[in-house]
Design an enzyme around this catalytic site. Structure first.
Site, PDB file in Angstrom:
ATOM      1  N   GLU A  90       0.824  -1.204   0.000  1.00  0.00           N
ATOM      2  CA  GLU A  90       0.000   0.000   0.000  1.00  0.00           C
ATOM      3  C   GLU A  90       0.861   1.258   0.000  1.00  0.00           C
ATOM      4  OE1 GLU A  90      -4.088  -1.506   2.013  1.00  0.00           O
ATOM      5  OE2 GLU A  90      -2.481  -0.953   3.349  1.00  0.00           O
ATOM      6  N   CYS A 103       3.486   8.474   1.326  1.00  0.00           N
ATOM      7  CA  CYS A 103       3.986   7.546   2.332  1.00  0.00           C
ATOM      8  C   CYS A 103       4.280   6.218   1.620  1.00  0.00           C
ATOM      9  CB  CYS A 103       2.898   7.392   3.402  1.00  0.00           C
ATOM     10  SG  CYS A 103       3.330   6.279   4.714  1.00  0.00           S
ATOM     11  N   CYS A 110       6.321  -7.003   7.026  1.00  0.00           N
ATOM     12  CA  CYS A 110       7.400  -6.433   7.846  1.00  0.00           C
ATOM     13  C   CYS A 110       7.843  -7.480   8.850  1.00  0.00           C
ATOM     14  CB  CYS A 110       6.883  -5.197   8.588  1.00  0.00           C
ATOM     15  SG  CYS A 110       8.159  -4.341   9.540  1.00  0.00           S
ATOM     16  N   CYS A 114       5.958  -5.333  15.506  1.00  0.00           N
ATOM     17  CA  CYS A 114       5.570  -4.410  16.572  1.00  0.00           C
ATOM     18  C   CYS A 114       4.130  -4.719  16.998  1.00  0.00           C
ATOM     19  CB  CYS A 114       5.692  -2.966  16.100  1.00  0.00           C
ATOM     20  SG  CYS A 114       7.391  -2.541  15.653  1.00  0.00           S
ATOM     21  N   CYS A 117       1.069  -2.660  15.580  1.00  0.00           N
ATOM     22  CA  CYS A 117       1.049  -2.334  14.143  1.00  0.00           C
ATOM     23  C   CYS A 117       0.359  -3.422  13.335  1.00  0.00           C
ATOM     24  CB  CYS A 117       2.476  -2.124  13.649  1.00  0.00           C
ATOM     25  SG  CYS A 117       2.559  -1.718  11.897  1.00  0.00           S
ATOM     26  N   GLY A 163       6.643  -1.895   6.223  1.00  0.00           N
ATOM     27  CA  GLY A 163       8.032  -2.321   6.216  1.00  0.00           C
ATOM     28  C   GLY A 163       8.956  -1.464   7.049  1.00  0.00           C
ATOM     29  N   GLU A 164      10.143  -1.984   7.276  1.00  0.00           N
ATOM     30  CA  GLU A 164      11.186  -1.269   8.015  1.00  0.00           C
ATOM     31  C   GLU A 164      12.248  -0.836   6.997  1.00  0.00           C
ATOM     32  OE1 GLU A 164      12.094   0.080  10.879  1.00  0.00           O
ATOM     33  OE2 GLU A 164      14.049   0.405  10.006  1.00  0.00           O
ATOM     34  N   CYS A 337      -1.485   5.577  10.183  1.00  0.00           N
ATOM     35  CA  CYS A 337      -0.277   4.863  10.614  1.00  0.00           C
ATOM     36  C   CYS A 337      -0.624   3.519  11.216  1.00  0.00           C
ATOM     37  CB  CYS A 337       0.453   5.632  11.705  1.00  0.00           C
ATOM     38  SG  CYS A 337       1.014   7.225  11.222  1.00  0.00           S
TER      39      CYS A 337
HETATM   40  N1  SAH Z   1       9.041   0.606  10.272  1.00  0.00           N
HETATM   41  C1  SAH Z   1       9.126   2.031  10.302  1.00  0.00           C
HETATM   42  C2  SAH Z   1       8.125   2.740   9.415  1.00  0.00           C
HETATM   43  C3  SAH Z   1       6.684   2.271   9.418  1.00  0.00           C
HETATM   44  S1  SAH Z   1       5.591   2.759  10.666  1.00  0.00           S
HETATM   45  C4  SAH Z   1       9.021   2.499  11.726  1.00  0.00           C
HETATM   46  O1  SAH Z   1       8.797   1.708  12.612  1.00  0.00           O
HETATM   47  O2  SAH Z   1       9.220   3.675  11.979  1.00  0.00           O
HETATM   48  C5  SAH Z   1       5.304   4.451  10.609  1.00  0.00           C
HETATM   49  C6  SAH Z   1       4.834   4.979  11.971  1.00  0.00           C
HETATM   50  O3  SAH Z   1       3.504   4.537  12.294  1.00  0.00           O
HETATM   51  C7  SAH Z   1       5.721   4.495  13.097  1.00  0.00           C
HETATM   52  O4  SAH Z   1       6.046   5.524  13.971  1.00  0.00           O
HETATM   53  C8  SAH Z   1       4.835   3.462  13.750  1.00  0.00           C
HETATM   54  O5  SAH Z   1       5.260   3.223  15.033  1.00  0.00           O
HETATM   55  C9  SAH Z   1       3.491   4.099  13.634  1.00  0.00           C
HETATM   56  N2  SAH Z   1       2.380   3.155  13.852  1.00  0.00           N
HETATM   57  C10 SAH Z   1       2.355   1.854  13.602  1.00  0.00           C
HETATM   58  N3  SAH Z   1       1.173   1.304  13.989  1.00  0.00           N
HETATM   59  C11 SAH Z   1       0.428   2.309  14.462  1.00  0.00           C
HETATM   60  C12 SAH Z   1      -0.908   2.380  14.969  1.00  0.00           C
HETATM   61  N4  SAH Z   1      -1.691   1.327  15.047  1.00  0.00           N
HETATM   62  N5  SAH Z   1      -1.349   3.589  15.359  1.00  0.00           N
HETATM   63  C13 SAH Z   1      -0.559   4.694  15.237  1.00  0.00           C
HETATM   64  N6  SAH Z   1       0.686   4.683  14.771  1.00  0.00           N
HETATM   65  C14 SAH Z   1       1.189   3.505  14.388  1.00  0.00           C
END
Ligand code: SAH
Length: 346
Positions: A90, A103, A110, A114, A117, A163-164, A337
């Site tokens: 996406e 974005c 990924c 986390c 996420c 992804g990271e 996010c």
């Molecule tokens: N892997 C990278 C980039 C992807 S996430 C990273 O971890 O930074 C982009 C942002 O969205 C990150 O700050 C992540 O922590 C946040 N994010 C992920 N899941 C979320 C959620 N359910 N609600 C709000 N922010 C979230």
């Protein structure tokens, strides 16, 4: 077999032409044609016939395909994009007053897992190639021109999709070089931000290899224990180490490291968390982005009340830290996010 045009940095393309006894000035013409003028058809303009023939035989211009488009009430657009092998990722266009930030995704799924996420629930399928990262930009940009011709061009890029990015360092690095190149899209260096969960092996390469773009850290807690639960790789690459590397990144006068703080109700949103964060970050060139948790189907966490978010923000401000609350964009289409997940469709 043909290779993709979109995988080549400017230098890489010039070298390729050179190695094949063609004038490397062709790289300037090609970058200009495809990235600056955004032409779709073959580049013939001023280009030597031998170079044109070489390109026809050796380079492909295949782009990923948009298979679904979801438009949110706030103008944010989420694309489901199909790659050559049928995998999907996406890409989101985040709207802000007629301007867009794209974005980008960097992996299919990924590996970071986390706990907050949605994407993390899928596991890692594969890395995206440079041309698939660039491809997201090009097709989203074309979509904008066709569908919202009066809106402004795409000038901001965040690597915050699926992804990271630092786990796919090489492809992300080359993509940044391509975006920045003055012969092509010429995106400003301060307009690109790479967000990481704190993937240390990538961070360790940052200073020597990344071309000076902004970095954001998914910080989420000043406490190692709490962070371990949110971001499991913190057990291997603890925050303390990550911060040391971030501190070593040379910043320009008005450049900041962005610390993203995901606020989860009754977990990391208390005054104690805010004060500890303030203490830890106060001496740094930092901007804090507060992101209230975006729920998704089956998630174990909740979003804090707005007053709690405001309180958290005020505490950080008392440490002289600029703390912004990130408005949730596109949440009605699960484009916010952490809500990107191609398996659990809308
Ligand atoms: N892997 C990278 C980039 C992807 S996430 C990273 O971890 O930074 C982009 C942002 O969205 C990150 O700050 C992540 O922590 C946040 N994010 C992920 N899941 C979320 C959620 N359910 N609600 C709000 N922010 C979230």
């Amino acid at each position: 077999m043909k290779t993709s045009f979109y995988q080549y940095s400017f230098e890489g393309l010039a070298n390729l032409l050179n190695e094949n006894n063609l004038a490397s000035s062709g790289a300037t013409l090609l970058y200009n044609w495809h990235y600056k003028q955004k032409k779709i058809d073959e580049c013939t303009h001023n280009l030597a016939h031998s170079t044109q023939a070489f390109i026809r035989d050796n380079l492909s211009f295949i782009l990923p395909k948009i298979v679904e488009t979801h438009q949110a009430e706030d103008q944010t657009v989420k694309f489901l994009i199909e790659l050559e092998d049928g995998e999907k990722v996406e890409t989101v266009l985040i709207a802000f007053q007629n301007k867009y930030t794209i974005c980008l995704s960097t992996q299919v799924g990924c590996a970071m897992k986390c706990s907050f996420c949605f994407t993390g629930t899928q596991g890692l399928k594969r890395h995206l190639k440079t041309e698939e990262i660039i491809g997201q930009f090009i097709i989203a940009d074309r979509w904008l021109k066709e569908n919202r011709p009066n809106d402004q061009q795409l000038k901001n890029i965040v690597f915050m999709g699926q992804g990271e990015p630092l786990h796919n360092f090489d492809a992300v690095k080359t993509a940044c070089e391509i975006f920045l190149d003055q012969h092509g899209t010429s995106i400003g260096i301060q307009k690109i931000t790479v967000s990481t969960a704190g993937y240390l092996p990538g961070l360790m390469r940052w200073n020597a290899e990344m071309p000076g773009v902004n970095i954001a850290l998914s910080f989420h807690s000043p406490f190692e224990e709490k962070r371990n639960k949110l971001i499991p790789i913190n057990q291997r690459y603890p925050l303390g180490e990550v911060l040391k590397y971030l501190d070593s990144i040379p910043l320009k006068r008005k450049q900041y490291i962005i610390y993203e703080y995901l606020l989860i109700k009754n977990y990391n949103d208390t005054e104690v968390d805010a004060h500890a964060t303030g203490t830890l970050l106060q001496s740094k060139q930092a901007i804090i982005n507060l992101i209230p948790f975006n729920p998704f189907p089956g998630s174990e966490y909740e979003r804090p009340e707005q007053v709690q978010v405001a309180l958290f923000q005020n505490i950080l401000k008392s440490y002289n830290l600029p703390a912004l609350i990130r408005g949730t964009k596109g949440d009605d289409i699960l484009a916010a996010c952490g809500q990107l997940n191609t398996k659990n469709k809308l």
